[in-house]
Design a protein around this motif. Sequence first.
Motif, PDB file in Angstrom:
ATOM      1  N   LEU A 226       5.860  -6.667 -14.232  1.00  0.00           N
ATOM      2  CA  LEU A 226       6.956  -6.538 -15.191  1.00  0.00           C
ATOM      3  C   LEU A 226       6.529  -7.019 -16.564  1.00  0.00           C
ATOM      4  O   LEU A 226       6.942  -6.461 -17.596  1.00  0.00           O
ATOM      5  N   GLY A 227       5.717  -8.070 -16.593  1.00  0.00           N
ATOM      6  CA  GLY A 227       5.192  -8.560 -17.872  1.00  0.00           C
ATOM      7  C   GLY A 227       4.362  -7.498 -18.570  1.00  0.00           C
ATOM      8  O   GLY A 227       4.423  -7.349 -19.790  1.00  0.00           O
TER       9      GLY A 227
ATOM     10  N   GLN B  61       2.881 -11.973  -3.660  1.00  0.00           N
ATOM     11  CA  GLN B  61       3.559 -10.702  -3.932  1.00  0.00           C
ATOM     12  C   GLN B  61       4.599 -10.861  -5.043  1.00  0.00           C
ATOM     13  O   GLN B  61       4.722 -10.008  -5.925  1.00  0.00           O
ATOM     14  N   ASN B  62       5.343 -11.948  -4.975  1.00  0.00           N
ATOM     15  CA  ASN B  62       6.360 -12.204  -6.006  1.00  0.00           C
ATOM     16  C   ASN B  62       5.696 -12.361  -7.373  1.00  0.00           C
ATOM     17  O   ASN B  62       6.198 -11.859  -8.388  1.00  0.00           O
ATOM     18  N   GLN B  63       4.565 -13.065  -7.396  1.00  0.00           N
ATOM     19  CA  GLN B  63       3.835 -13.245  -8.648  1.00  0.00           C
ATOM     20  C   GLN B  63       3.337 -11.916  -9.186  1.00  0.00           C
ATOM     21  O   GLN B  63       3.392 -11.645 -10.387  1.00  0.00           O
ATOM     22  N   ALA B  64       2.872 -11.052  -8.279  1.00  0.00           N
ATOM     23  CA  ALA B  64       2.392  -9.733  -8.694  1.00  0.00           C
ATOM     24  C   ALA B  64       3.522  -8.908  -9.300  1.00  0.00           C
ATOM     25  O   ALA B  64       3.325  -8.178 -10.285  1.00  0.00           O
ATOM     26  N   LEU B  65       4.730  -9.020  -8.739  1.00  0.00           N
ATOM     27  CA  LEU B  65       5.901  -8.352  -9.301  1.00  0.00           C
ATOM     28  C   LEU B  65       6.164  -8.814 -10.730  1.00  0.00           C
ATOM     29  O   LEU B  65       6.320  -7.999 -11.648  1.00  0.00           O
TER      30      LEU B  65
ATOM     31  N   ASP C 180      15.710   1.629 -18.222  1.00  0.00           N
ATOM     32  CA  ASP C 180      16.232   2.485 -17.166  1.00  0.00           C
ATOM     33  C   ASP C 180      15.597   2.097 -15.825  1.00  0.00           C
ATOM     34  O   ASP C 180      14.365   1.952 -15.735  1.00  0.00           O
ATOM     35  N   ALA C 181      16.434   1.955 -14.802  1.00  0.00           N
ATOM     36  CA  ALA C 181      15.956   1.451 -13.519  1.00  0.00           C
ATOM     37  C   ALA C 181      14.969   2.416 -12.860  1.00  0.00           C
ATOM     38  O   ALA C 181      13.944   1.986 -12.319  1.00  0.00           O
ATOM     39  N   ALA C 182      15.260   3.710 -12.878  1.00  0.00           N
ATOM     40  CA  ALA C 182      14.349   4.678 -12.269  1.00  0.00           C
ATOM     41  C   ALA C 182      12.990   4.652 -12.959  1.00  0.00           C
ATOM     42  O   ALA C 182      11.940   4.719 -12.309  1.00  0.00           O
ATOM     43  N   GLY C 183      13.020   4.531 -14.292  1.00  0.00           N
ATOM     44  CA  GLY C 183      11.769   4.442 -15.039  1.00  0.00           C
ATOM     45  C   GLY C 183      10.996   3.180 -14.708  1.00  0.00           C
ATOM     46  O   GLY C 183       9.764   3.205 -14.559  1.00  0.00           O
ATOM     47  N   LEU C 184      11.709   2.075 -14.592  1.00  0.00           N
ATOM     48  CA  LEU C 184      11.057   0.819 -14.220  1.00  0.00           C
ATOM     49  C   LEU C 184      10.408   0.922 -12.846  1.00  0.00           C
ATOM     50  O   LEU C 184       9.270   0.478 -12.644  1.00  0.00           O
ATOM     51  N   ALA C 185      11.133   1.497 -11.885  1.00  0.00           N
ATOM     52  CA  ALA C 185      10.595   1.626 -10.534  1.00  0.00           C
ATOM     53  C   ALA C 185       9.324   2.470 -10.543  1.00  0.00           C
ATOM     54  O   ALA C 185       8.339   2.140  -9.865  1.00  0.00           O
ATOM     55  N   ALA C 186       9.332   3.543 -11.312  1.00  0.00           N
ATOM     56  CA  ALA C 186       8.156   4.413 -11.385  1.00  0.00           C
ATOM     57  C   ALA C 186       6.969   3.689 -12.034  1.00  0.00           C
ATOM     58  O   ALA C 186       5.827   3.804 -11.572  1.00  0.00           O
ATOM     59  N   LYS C 187       7.248   2.926 -13.082  1.00  0.00           N
ATOM     60  CA  LYS C 187       6.169   2.199 -13.752  1.00  0.00           C
ATOM     61  C   LYS C 187       5.635   1.064 -12.888  1.00  0.00           C
ATOM     62  O   LYS C 187       4.429   0.791 -12.885  1.00  0.00           O
ATOM     63  N   LEU C 188       6.526   0.399 -12.144  1.00  0.00           N
ATOM     64  CA  LEU C 188       6.062  -0.637 -11.226  1.00  0.00           C
ATOM     65  C   LEU C 188       5.148  -0.037 -10.162  1.00  0.00           C
ATOM     66  O   LEU C 188       4.137  -0.635  -9.776  1.00  0.00           O
ATOM     67  N   ARG C 189       5.522   1.155  -9.685  1.00  0.00           N
ATOM     68  CA  ARG C 189       4.685   1.805  -8.672  1.00  0.00           C
ATOM     69  C   ARG C 189       3.284   2.079  -9.214  1.00  0.00           C
ATOM     70  O   ARG C 189       2.282   1.945  -8.494  1.00  0.00           O
TER      71      ARG C 189
ATOM     72  N   LYS D  42      13.311 -12.797 -18.149  1.00  0.00           N
ATOM     73  CA  LYS D  42      12.881 -11.541 -18.762  1.00  0.00           C
ATOM     74  C   LYS D  42      14.068 -10.671 -19.176  1.00  0.00           C
ATOM     75  O   LYS D  42      13.889  -9.504 -19.526  1.00  0.00           O
ATOM     76  N   GLY D  43      15.296 -11.230 -19.084  1.00  0.00           N
ATOM     77  CA  GLY D  43      16.467 -10.513 -19.568  1.00  0.00           C
ATOM     78  C   GLY D  43      17.209  -9.716 -18.515  1.00  0.00           C
ATOM     79  O   GLY D  43      18.154  -8.979 -18.848  1.00  0.00           O
ATOM     80  N   PHE D  44      16.819  -9.825 -17.253  1.00  0.00           N
ATOM     81  CA  PHE D  44      17.513  -9.092 -16.196  1.00  0.00           C
ATOM     82  C   PHE D  44      18.867  -9.737 -15.870  1.00  0.00           C
ATOM     83  O   PHE D  44      19.010 -10.960 -15.940  1.00  0.00           O
ATOM     84  N   ASP D  45      19.841  -8.899 -15.535  1.00  0.00           N
ATOM     85  CA  ASP D  45      21.075  -9.355 -14.904  1.00  0.00           C
ATOM     86  C   ASP D  45      20.850  -9.291 -13.395  1.00  0.00           C
ATOM     87  O   ASP D  45      20.488  -8.228 -12.867  1.00  0.00           O
ATOM     88  N   VAL D  46      21.058 -10.405 -12.691  1.00  0.00           N
ATOM     89  CA  VAL D  46      20.802 -10.467 -11.250  1.00  0.00           C
ATOM     90  C   VAL D  46      22.084 -10.864 -10.537  1.00  0.00           C
ATOM     91  O   VAL D  46      22.691 -11.889 -10.861  1.00  0.00           O
ATOM     92  N   LEU D  47      22.525 -10.039  -9.579  1.00  0.00           N
ATOM     93  CA  LEU D  47      23.712 -10.398  -8.803  1.00  0.00           C
ATOM     94  C   LEU D  47      23.405 -11.592  -7.902  1.00  0.00           C
ATOM     95  O   LEU D  47      22.273 -11.742  -7.437  1.00  0.00           O
ATOM     96  N   PRO D  48      24.397 -12.459  -7.656  1.00  0.00           N
ATOM     97  CA  PRO D  48      24.161 -13.616  -6.773  1.00  0.00           C
ATOM     98  C   PRO D  48      23.827 -13.137  -5.359  1.00  0.00           C
ATOM     99  O   PRO D  48      24.603 -12.405  -4.747  1.00  0.00           O
ATOM    100  N   SER D  49      22.673 -13.546  -4.835  1.00  0.00           N
ATOM    101  CA  SER D  49      22.198 -13.041  -3.544  1.00  0.00           C
ATOM    102  C   SER D  49      22.158 -14.136  -2.490  1.00  0.00           C
ATOM    103  O   SER D  49      21.725 -15.259  -2.756  1.00  0.00           O
ATOM    104  N   ALA D  50      22.600 -13.779  -1.271  1.00  0.00           N
ATOM    105  CA  ALA D  50      22.445 -14.635  -0.102  1.00  0.00           C
ATOM    106  C   ALA D  50      21.591 -13.918   0.942  1.00  0.00           C
ATOM    107  O   ALA D  50      21.681 -14.192   2.131  1.00  0.00           O
ATOM    108  N   ALA D  51      20.759 -12.974   0.475  1.00  0.00           N
ATOM    109  CA  ALA D  51      19.940 -12.163   1.372  1.00  0.00           C
ATOM    110  C   ALA D  51      18.457 -12.407   1.068  1.00  0.00           C
ATOM    111  O   ALA D  51      18.109 -13.267   0.264  1.00  0.00           O
TER     112      ALA D  51
END
Length: 350
Positions: free
Chosen positions: A347-348, A339-343, A303-312, A283-292
Amino acid sequence: MSKFWSPFVKNLVPYVPGEQPKLTRLVKLNTNENPYGPSPKALAAMQTELNDNLRLYPDPNSDLLKGAVARYYGVQSNQVFLGNGSDEVLAHIFHGLLQHDQPLLFPDISYSFYPVYCGLYGIQFDAVPLDAQFQIDPADYAKPNGGIIFPNPNAPTGCLLALEAVEQILKASPDSVVVVDEAYIDFGGETAISLVDRYPNLLVTQTLSKSRSLAGLRVGLAVGHPDLIEALERIKNSFNSYPLDRLANVGGAAAFDDREHFDRTCQLVIEHREWVVAQLQAKGFDVLPSAANFIFARHPRHDAAGLAAKLREQGVIVRHFKQERIAQFLRISIGTPEQNQALIEALGEL
């Protein structure tokens, strides 16, 4: 009424934990809780302990749980310290091991409780900038200091520092305590506990909240040289004589002994993390390599804040930090496949 406060209290800036919403229908991906339940053996051990013995104080030394941790990591019991979640363990570390004339070093983007502890205990600190890729550079810590602390993997970035790089930091500061905060190490890293017998200045902290799914039980630990552990025991015994209750002692010990459940659930989280990363990148996101058990991602056009608000609004909660360097990132915990699918579906929609 603040007139009754001790003078230092008004200057404290407390830690703000992730939201714990009261609504149950939300997809909650904001506090890095494990989507899979605790070991059934841990639950059974705690059920058995729910009896008349709760009228009695627990073992003040938590020998049962210390023994389980020591067996798991191949260390001695006098190299293990226990507390109410790793936050209490860290508080004792800051208080007992990190108050010195030189500044404490930790990353500028890191666990936001570190500067809170510094304020609580009057510790001067130097926030060392992560590099342009949001990685820790060991060379940046090879300077005079009164101690060093960093999460590995780092939080909220999820980026892992290789064990050789951790050792590089240890070698450069042999006269300072180096604390490696391994709350997320079991999701893709190699613990530094293997180094504690070679480096008497190394202290490793962990928690049962993440990889062992016991965030509600509040159990944390530290492993290091007996001299470091003794300092923490002196602090603990001047602060709280019985920090771990009966349920925490038996439940934590059983969780460490149940390696099969631990290995299986960690592997599931890792597999689902990689799926989420692939979906976000598509979907075009830049994702940092995670080991968590979370990922740190930004979208170049949203905008990240806008995305978070819309996801909510779509019923999905993720964590957004306002700190300048990371204000365009979202930290997203890995949930169940549903839950991951719902995320991804939310976003879609956006």
